[in-house]
Design a protein around this motif. Structure first.
Motif, PDB file in Angstrom:
ATOM      1  N   ARG A   3       0.840  -1.192   0.000  1.00  0.00           N
ATOM      2  CA  ARG A   3       0.000   0.000   0.000  1.00  0.00           C
ATOM      3  C   ARG A   3       0.887   1.260   0.000  1.00  0.00           C
ATOM      4  NH1 ARG A   3      -4.583   1.486  -1.467  1.00  0.00           N
ATOM      5  NH2 ARG A   3      -4.226   3.701  -1.380  1.00  0.00           N
ATOM      6  N   ASP A   7       1.772   4.101  -2.848  1.00  0.00           N
ATOM      7  CA  ASP A   7       1.544   5.493  -2.461  1.00  0.00           C
ATOM      8  C   ASP A   7       2.759   6.367  -2.782  1.00  0.00           C
ATOM      9  OD1 ASP A   7      -1.008   5.888  -1.497  1.00  0.00           O
ATOM     10  OD2 ASP A   7      -0.254   6.773   0.374  1.00  0.00           O
ATOM     11  N   LEU A  10       3.086   6.769  -6.476  1.00  0.00           N
ATOM     12  CA  LEU A  10       2.106   7.740  -6.973  1.00  0.00           C
ATOM     13  C   LEU A  10       2.581   9.160  -6.693  1.00  0.00           C
ATOM     14  CD1 LEU A  10      -0.737   7.895  -8.248  1.00  0.00           C
ATOM     15  CD2 LEU A  10      -1.654   7.958  -5.942  1.00  0.00           C
ATOM     16  N   ALA A  11       3.105   9.364  -5.477  1.00  0.00           N
ATOM     17  CA  ALA A  11       3.583  10.697  -5.098  1.00  0.00           C
ATOM     18  C   ALA A  11       4.723  11.115  -6.004  1.00  0.00           C
ATOM     19  CB  ALA A  11       4.036  10.697  -3.643  1.00  0.00           C
ATOM     20  N   VAL A  13       5.397  10.048  -9.129  1.00  0.00           N
ATOM     21  CA  VAL A  13       4.910  10.336 -10.482  1.00  0.00           C
ATOM     22  C   VAL A  13       4.208  11.680 -10.495  1.00  0.00           C
ATOM     23  CG1 VAL A  13       3.378   9.585 -12.328  1.00  0.00           C
ATOM     24  CG2 VAL A  13       4.666   7.892 -11.031  1.00  0.00           C
ATOM     25  N   GLY A  14       3.391  11.920  -9.464  1.00  0.00           N
ATOM     26  CA  GLY A  14       2.667  13.190  -9.383  1.00  0.00           C
ATOM     27  C   GLY A  14       3.625  14.363  -9.318  1.00  0.00           C
ATOM     28  N   LEU A  17       5.153  14.971 -12.703  1.00  0.00           N
ATOM     29  CA  LEU A  17       4.195  15.634 -13.596  1.00  0.00           C
ATOM     30  C   LEU A  17       4.094  17.117 -13.273  1.00  0.00           C
ATOM     31  CD1 LEU A  17       1.031  13.428 -14.084  1.00  0.00           C
ATOM     32  CD2 LEU A  17       2.620  14.244 -15.811  1.00  0.00           C
ATOM     33  N   ASP A  18       4.008  17.407 -11.954  1.00  0.00           N
ATOM     34  CA  ASP A  18       3.901  18.809 -11.536  1.00  0.00           C
ATOM     35  C   ASP A  18       5.082  19.604 -12.057  1.00  0.00           C
ATOM     36  OD1 ASP A  18       1.607  18.183 -10.284  1.00  0.00           O
ATOM     37  OD2 ASP A  18       2.400  18.277  -8.239  1.00  0.00           O
ATOM     38  N   ASP A  21       4.742  19.981 -15.902  1.00  0.00           N
ATOM     39  CA  ASP A  21       3.586  20.722 -16.440  1.00  0.00           C
ATOM     40  C   ASP A  21       3.466  22.141 -15.934  1.00  0.00           C
ATOM     41  OD1 ASP A  21       2.884  18.586 -17.889  1.00  0.00           O
ATOM     42  OD2 ASP A  21       1.325  17.842 -16.549  1.00  0.00           O
ATOM     43  N   THR A  22       4.185  22.474 -14.849  1.00  0.00           N
ATOM     44  CA  THR A  22       4.043  23.819 -14.310  1.00  0.00           C
ATOM     45  C   THR A  22       4.474  24.844 -15.350  1.00  0.00           C
ATOM     46  OG1 THR A  22       4.516  22.976 -12.128  1.00  0.00           O
ATOM     47  CG2 THR A  22       4.669  25.343 -12.406  1.00  0.00           C
ATOM     48  N   PRO A  23       3.630  25.847 -15.603  1.00  0.00           N
ATOM     49  CA  PRO A  23       3.987  26.853 -16.601  1.00  0.00           C
ATOM     50  C   PRO A  23       5.297  27.544 -16.212  1.00  0.00           C
ATOM     51  CG  PRO A  23       1.724  27.139 -15.852  1.00  0.00           C
ATOM     52  CD  PRO A  23       2.333  26.110 -14.975  1.00  0.00           C
ATOM     53  N   VAL A 185     -19.904  28.576  -8.734  1.00  0.00           N
ATOM     54  CA  VAL A 185     -19.094  27.978  -7.674  1.00  0.00           C
ATOM     55  C   VAL A 185     -19.454  28.616  -6.332  1.00  0.00           C
ATOM     56  CG1 VAL A 185     -16.753  27.914  -6.736  1.00  0.00           C
ATOM     57  CG2 VAL A 185     -17.158  27.253  -9.093  1.00  0.00           C
ATOM     58  N   ALA A 285      -1.359  39.823 -11.225  1.00  0.00           N
ATOM     59  CA  ALA A 285      -1.821  38.856 -10.231  1.00  0.00           C
ATOM     60  C   ALA A 285      -2.677  37.775 -10.878  1.00  0.00           C
ATOM     61  CB  ALA A 285      -2.609  39.562  -9.138  1.00  0.00           C
ATOM     62  N   ARG A 286      -3.311  38.092 -11.995  1.00  0.00           N
ATOM     63  CA  ARG A 286      -4.169  37.110 -12.671  1.00  0.00           C
ATOM     64  C   ARG A 286      -3.483  36.441 -13.841  1.00  0.00           C
ATOM     65  NH1 ARG A 286      -9.811  39.631 -11.524  1.00  0.00           N
ATOM     66  NH2 ARG A 286      -9.145  40.755  -9.696  1.00  0.00           N
ATOM     67  N   GLY A 287      -2.196  36.744 -14.046  1.00  0.00           N
ATOM     68  CA  GLY A 287      -1.466  36.112 -15.146  1.00  0.00           C
ATOM     69  C   GLY A 287      -1.830  36.684 -16.497  1.00  0.00           C
TER      70      GLY A 287
ATOM     71  N   PHE B  89     -16.299  20.689 -10.528  1.00  0.00           N
ATOM     72  CA  PHE B  89     -16.679  20.702 -11.938  1.00  0.00           C
ATOM     73  C   PHE B  89     -15.531  20.228 -12.810  1.00  0.00           C
ATOM     74  CE2 PHE B  89     -18.968  24.091  -9.749  1.00  0.00           C
ATOM     75  CZ  PHE B  89     -20.270  23.775 -10.061  1.00  0.00           C
ATOM     76  N   PRO B  96      -9.191  33.519 -10.116  1.00  0.00           N
ATOM     77  CA  PRO B  96      -7.851  33.816 -10.645  1.00  0.00           C
ATOM     78  C   PRO B  96      -7.089  34.867  -9.836  1.00  0.00           C
ATOM     79  CG  PRO B  96      -9.547  34.711 -12.094  1.00  0.00           C
ATOM     80  CD  PRO B  96     -10.251  33.880 -11.070  1.00  0.00           C
ATOM     81  N   ARG B 130      -1.136  17.092  -1.779  1.00  0.00           N
ATOM     82  CA  ARG B 130       0.280  17.182  -2.144  1.00  0.00           C
ATOM     83  C   ARG B 130       0.621  18.507  -2.829  1.00  0.00           C
ATOM     84  NH1 ARG B 130       1.673  11.420  -1.572  1.00  0.00           N
ATOM     85  NH2 ARG B 130       0.376  10.213  -2.978  1.00  0.00           N
ATOM     86  N   ARG B 138      -0.533  31.414  -7.708  1.00  0.00           N
ATOM     87  CA  ARG B 138      -1.849  31.755  -8.261  1.00  0.00           C
ATOM     88  C   ARG B 138      -2.211  30.694  -9.300  1.00  0.00           C
ATOM     89  NH1 ARG B 138      -3.454  37.076  -6.252  1.00  0.00           N
ATOM     90  NH2 ARG B 138      -1.528  37.918  -5.432  1.00  0.00           N
ATOM     91  N   HIS B 140      -2.810  30.689 -12.406  1.00  0.00           N
ATOM     92  CA  HIS B 140      -2.133  30.667 -13.704  1.00  0.00           C
ATOM     93  C   HIS B 140      -0.704  30.158 -13.606  1.00  0.00           C
ATOM     94  CE1 HIS B 140      -0.757  34.634 -12.207  1.00  0.00           C
ATOM     95  NE2 HIS B 140       0.292  34.414 -12.934  1.00  0.00           N
ATOM     96  N   SER B 143      -0.160  23.922 -13.010  1.00  0.00           N
ATOM     97  CA  SER B 143      -0.565  23.083 -14.151  1.00  0.00           C
ATOM     98  C   SER B 143      -2.025  22.676 -13.980  1.00  0.00           C
ATOM     99  CB  SER B 143       0.325  21.858 -14.215  1.00  0.00           C
ATOM    100  OG  SER B 143       0.005  20.987 -13.152  1.00  0.00           O
ATOM    101  N   MET B 146      -2.595  20.338 -11.101  1.00  0.00           N
ATOM    102  CA  MET B 146      -2.449  21.004  -9.802  1.00  0.00           C
ATOM    103  C   MET B 146      -3.675  21.868  -9.507  1.00  0.00           C
ATOM    104  SD  MET B 146       1.481  21.988 -10.469  1.00  0.00           S
ATOM    105  CE  MET B 146       2.243  22.540  -8.959  1.00  0.00           C
ATOM    106  N   VAL B 187      -2.950   9.760 -12.754  1.00  0.00           N
ATOM    107  CA  VAL B 187      -2.405  10.108 -11.438  1.00  0.00           C
ATOM    108  C   VAL B 187      -3.503  10.664 -10.539  1.00  0.00           C
ATOM    109  CG1 VAL B 187      -0.808  11.645 -10.229  1.00  0.00           C
ATOM    110  CG2 VAL B 187      -0.080  10.492 -12.312  1.00  0.00           C
TER     111      VAL B 187
END
Lengths: 292, 263
Positions: A3, A7, A10-11, A13-14, A17-18, A21-23, A185, A285-287, B89, B96, B130, B138, B140, B143, B146, B187
């Motif tokens: 188990r 775990d 998974l952590a 791999v996650g 990925l982070d 994929d993070t911009p 939301v 602040a909003r990218g 959703f 943002p 995690r 923020r 943006h 990913s 995330m 994942v």
């Protein structure tokens, strides 16, 4: 234990990925280079205008009272600046514009909220508000003078009619552009009408609202200049518009051009010192930094 | 505490988190009436993970709206023995202008928690998904996976109430991983199973994907389309072989969809 093994895997791999994929965050260039990049082009453009002006003047195509030398305009500006007279003139106009603009914000903001959120109000006065936005507020000066006389009330009336439609419409378009998923939301999280407006709708509409404020300021300023130029009276003190009007009355072209230079300076200065940094902070602040 | 919605009906048993009996939902009136749900019976036990599977038009979103109390059924009853359900959703729908941490704090703020409690709970929940070190980022700057994890943390936060400490929590998930790429989705499914084991909420999970339903659900409910009816249910335990189950469900799903072909 299997188990825990799965775990950890998974952590891992996650986490991988982070990281992938993070911009990517763009490294900001050093301060001096940013300053150079934003200051140099307008300075060069301004210098070019002065050079062309100087050349045109030296051809002596137009008489001196129509096209004075750049030096003459600078002298006029410098004389009034060194006596301190110019600061009084600018302050008279700027404090009026600021007071008028703030009153416009106080009236325009709830008005915009009403138009955006209440369907009947939108149907009733939405088109009128847009129409008023395209009506040059100088058109109100005669009516204002007849109603209030040549005094501060008339000037503020014109400034308010110039700024309120822009501020209200800015807020309306800001609210209209909020993605519908965000209030939804809020609703599933149990936000009532007030909480939804306070924590979701208004912050989400901030970029549009800010654009409206910026335009509202520009309209306040130009309405004020129109009002001061037409409604000249000792009672109103010597503002930039009256200063400009004096220039016209005494055929003093250097004074006229110095006044126009000062009006531009204030408009650009407030935009650069107040609205540009605010807008930049909100968008960053909003990218939303593509255009900055 | 039990919450009866729409009609005063006692829940049959306290071993039920959500119960729908004979739920009918019509939209429109007269000749233009569209029946979205027709006599749906469904129960979710406390801590149970139920997957709703169906093609487009099976009324999945309508069903979630009824359970979330955003809409009322035309007939039948919806009973809930849980705290306010949290909804997730397909779009993460994060605010943002807020950071990861303040996004998670938002439902806690709406529920009236103090600043210190909000901070502590949000940090705990971000740790759970995690994202411990990313609280100042923020949306943006994150990913897609995330962002969806922040949305999951926010949904878990939304189940917290000031008064109801012991109440069963309920998560309603509307195809939350459908917009993610295949690797990230895989994942995220693993993470969801882990987080469900850790926090034991009742879950109603809507999906188009049979494999996803089989991997995540304790129970899989197949709905027909236009109108939505429960076609069949499958229950999974530790001994279930997932391969044949997937094949079986896929076959039934195809059968249901074929009946909608234009003749």
């Amino acid at each position: 234990m299997p188990r825990t093994d799965s775990d950890t895997e998974l952590a891992a791999v996650g986490a991988g990925l982070d990281a992938l994929d993070t911009p990517a965050v763009e490294q900001a260039p050093p301060l001096w280079r940013r300053a150079l990049r934003s200051v140099a082009p307008p300075v060069v453009a301004l210098a070019a205008v002065v050079v062309v002006w100087q050349i045109l003047w030296s051809t002596a195509w137009w008489p001196e009272f129509k096209l004075p030398a750049p030096q003459a305009v600078w002298d006029e500006f410098w004389t009034s600046a060194s006596t301190g007279e110019v600061f009084g003139i600018v302050w008279t106009s700027v404090h009026r514009a600021i007071l008028g603009f703030l009153a416009g914000v106080v009236i325009g903001t709830p008005l915009g909220l009403l138009v955006a959120r209440v369907r009947v109000v939108r149907a009733a006065i939405g088109p009128l508000l847009t129409g008023l936005q395209s009506l040059p507020s100088v058109a109100w000066v005669p009516a204002a003078v007849l109603w209030f006389g040549i005094n501060d009330a008339a000037v503020y009336f014109v400034v308010l009619l110039g700024s309120i439609p822009s501020i209200a419409n800015g807020l309306v378009s800001g609210i209209d552009q909020v993605p519908p998923i965000l209030p939804r939301v809020g609703k599933v999280m149990g936000a009532g009408r007030y909480a939804s407006a306070r924590y979701i709708l208004l912050p989400a509409a901030l970029p549009g609202y800010l654009a409206g404020l910026k335009q509202g300021w520009a309209f306040s300023w130009r309405s004020l200049m129109a009002a001061e130029l037409i409604a000249v009276s000792p009672q109103l003190g010597l503002g930039l518009g009256a200063y400009l009007s004096h220039g016209q009355n005494f055929n003093d072209m250097p004074k006229v051009l110095a006044a126009i230079f000062l009006i531009l300076l204030v408009g650009v200065g407030i935009d650069l010192l107040v609205f540009r940094p605010l807008e930049r902070a909100v968008l960053r602040a909003r990218g939303l930094t593509a255009s900055l | 505490m039990s919450v009866n919605l729409h009609q005063r009906v006692r829940p049959q048993s306290t071993d039920v988190a959500v119960q729908l009996s004979g739920v009918v939902k019509n939209f429109g009136r007269g000749e233009h009436t569209v029946t979205a749900l027709d006599g749906v019976d469904l129960t979710v036990a406390p801590g149970e993970f139920v997957c709703l599977l169906g093609a487009s038009g099976c009324g999945k979103t309508t069903l979630l709206n009824l359970v979330a109390d955003l809409d009322a059924p035309t007939a039948g009853t919806v009973t809930r023995n849980t705290s306010r359900p949290a909804v997730m959703f397909q779009d993460a729908a994060l605010m943002p202008w807020l950071t990861a941490a303040t996004n998670v704090e938002l439902p806690l703020r709406l529920a009236g928690f103090s600043r210190a409690e909000r901070r502590a709970k949000a940090a705990e929940l971000l740790e759970l998904v995690r994202l411990g070190g990313q609280d100042r980022k923020r949306p943006h700057e994150l990913s897609g996976g995330m962002r969806q994890r922040v949305a999951l943390a926010r949904a878990l936060a939304a189940t917290h109430r000031l008064d109801g400490g012991e109440q069963q929590s309920l998560l309603l998930m509307d195809e939350p991983f459908a917009a993610l790429d295949a690797i990230t989705r895989d994942v995220m499914q693993g993470e969801l199973v882990r987080i469900h084991d850790a926090t034991k909420p009742s879950v109603l999970f809507v999906t188009h994907d049979v494999r996803e339903a089989v991997r995540l659900g304790h129970r899989i409910v197949l709905l027909s389309s236009r109108p939505g009816r429960v076609v069949r249910e499958w229950t999974k335990d530790e001994n279930t072989d997932e391969g044949p189950l997937t094949d079986d469900i896929t076959a039934r799903l195809r059968e249901v969809i074929s009946t909608h072909a234009a003749h």
